[in-house]
Design a protein around this motif. Structure first.
Motif, mmCIF file in Angstrom:
data_model
loop_
_atom_site.group_PDB
_atom_site.id
_atom_site.type_symbol
_atom_site.label_atom_id
_atom_site.label_comp_id
_atom_site.label_asym_id
_atom_site.label_seq_id
_atom_site.Cartn_x
_atom_site.Cartn_y
_atom_site.Cartn_z
ATOM 1 N N ILE A 33 0.845 -1.199 0.000
ATOM 2 C CA ILE A 33 0.000 0.000 0.000
ATOM 3 C C ILE A 33 0.879 1.247 0.000
ATOM 4 N N ALA A 34 1.860 1.285 0.900
ATOM 5 C CA ALA A 34 2.706 2.477 1.052
ATOM 6 C C ALA A 34 3.469 2.807 -0.223
ATOM 7 N N LEU A 35 3.894 1.795 -0.956
ATOM 8 C CA LEU A 35 4.661 2.029 -2.184
ATOM 9 C C LEU A 35 3.840 2.710 -3.274
ATOM 10 N N LYS A 36 2.517 2.620 -3.193
ATOM 11 C CA LYS A 36 1.652 3.223 -4.207
ATOM 12 C C LYS A 36 1.230 4.652 -3.863
ATOM 13 N N LEU A 37 1.513 5.090 -2.649
ATOM 14 C CA LEU A 37 1.039 6.398 -2.186
ATOM 15 C C LEU A 37 1.918 7.542 -2.672
ATOM 16 N N LYS A 38 1.290 8.675 -2.901
ATOM 17 C CA LYS A 38 1.997 9.922 -3.211
ATOM 18 C C LYS A 38 1.968 10.777 -1.947
ATOM 19 N N GLN A 39 3.116 10.912 -1.320
ATOM 20 C CA GLN A 39 3.205 11.662 -0.075
ATOM 21 C C GLN A 39 3.300 13.164 -0.324
ATOM 22 N N LYS A 40 2.854 13.900 0.663
ATOM 23 C CA LYS A 40 2.996 15.347 0.682
ATOM 24 C C LYS A 40 3.553 15.717 2.051
ATOM 25 N N LYS A 41 4.417 16.714 2.085
ATOM 26 C CA LYS A 41 4.952 17.216 3.355
ATOM 27 C C LYS A 41 4.525 18.661 3.520
ATOM 28 N N THR A 55 1.547 13.581 4.766
ATOM 29 C CA THR A 55 0.184 13.157 4.484
ATOM 30 C C THR A 55 0.123 12.333 3.203
ATOM 31 N N SER A 56 -0.884 11.465 3.154
ATOM 32 C CA SER A 56 -1.191 10.678 1.957
ATOM 33 C C SER A 56 -2.665 10.318 2.031
ATOM 34 N N SER A 57 -3.162 9.650 1.024
ATOM 35 C CA SER A 57 -4.566 9.247 1.027
ATOM 36 C C SER A 57 -4.829 8.094 2.007
ATOM 37 N N PHE A 58 -3.762 7.502 2.558
ATOM 38 C CA PHE A 58 -3.913 6.341 3.441
ATOM 39 C C PHE A 58 -3.690 6.686 4.911
ATOM 40 N N ARG A 59 -2.563 7.355 5.205
ATOM 41 C CA ARG A 59 -2.222 7.700 6.586
ATOM 42 C C ARG A 59 -1.533 9.046 6.633
ATOM 43 N N ASN A 60 -1.675 9.687 7.781
ATOM 44 C CA ASN A 60 -0.997 10.955 8.029
ATOM 45 C C ASN A 60 -0.156 10.822 9.288
ATOM 46 N N TYR A 61 0.946 11.555 9.334
ATOM 47 C CA TYR A 61 1.819 11.542 10.513
ATOM 48 C C TYR A 61 2.323 12.958 10.750
ATOM 49 N N THR A 62 2.260 13.396 12.001
ATOM 50 C CA THR A 62 2.741 14.729 12.370
ATOM 51 C C THR A 62 3.745 14.590 13.497
#
Length: 137
Positions: A33-41, A55-62
């Motif tokens: 799943i993670a390999l397909k995500l487009k991350q944003k910072k 952030t991504s469409s799957f999970r966010n981390y702060t």
């Protein structure tokens, strides 16, 4: 003074992300799943506190920290570990050293050629990510 890391950044390259996730002990299903995500910072500086949102469409981390002050970090939604983290400036790089279950774990952010670079490392694996600034800030 190093270049400002602040702004909104979209990922444009992600090298050895799977190797890094294997080193963290991320399950094969989550890695797919993670390999397909487009991350944003989104990086902000409020007073002396940095706030880095991934952030991504799957999970966010702060994560929130003050440079030079050790803090407790819980990597909820990533590898769900409790760490002690210390972020310092090393030349033009904002570097985080993390101590916990995994060896040689941490990251480094820096600006080069108007792009945000991020190296994530753990147990000898290094993931190199590059982000391009989104629009005008």
């Amino acid at each position: 003074m190093p270049a400002s890391l602040c702004g909104t950044w979209d990922i444009i390259s992600n090298t050895n992300f799977e190797g890094y996730m294997v080193a963290l002990g991320i399950s094969p299903n989550l890695r797919k799943i993670a390999l397909k995500l487009k991350q944003k910072k989104v990086i902000e500086l409020k007073g002396e506190q940095y706030i880095i949102k991934t952030t991504s469409s799957f999970r966010n981390y702060t994560t929130r920290f003050n440079v030079g002050q050790e803090f407790e970090e819980f990597t909820k939604g990533l590898d769900n570990r409790r760490l002690k983290s210390l972020v310092t400036w090393k030349g033009n790089k904002l570097v985080c050293e993390q101590t916990g279950e995994k060896n040689n774990r941490g990251w480094a952010h820096w600006i080069e050629d108007d792009k945000l670079h991020l190296d994530l490392y753990c147990d000898g694996e290094v993931c190199s990510q590059v982000f391009k600034k989104k629009g005008c800030e």
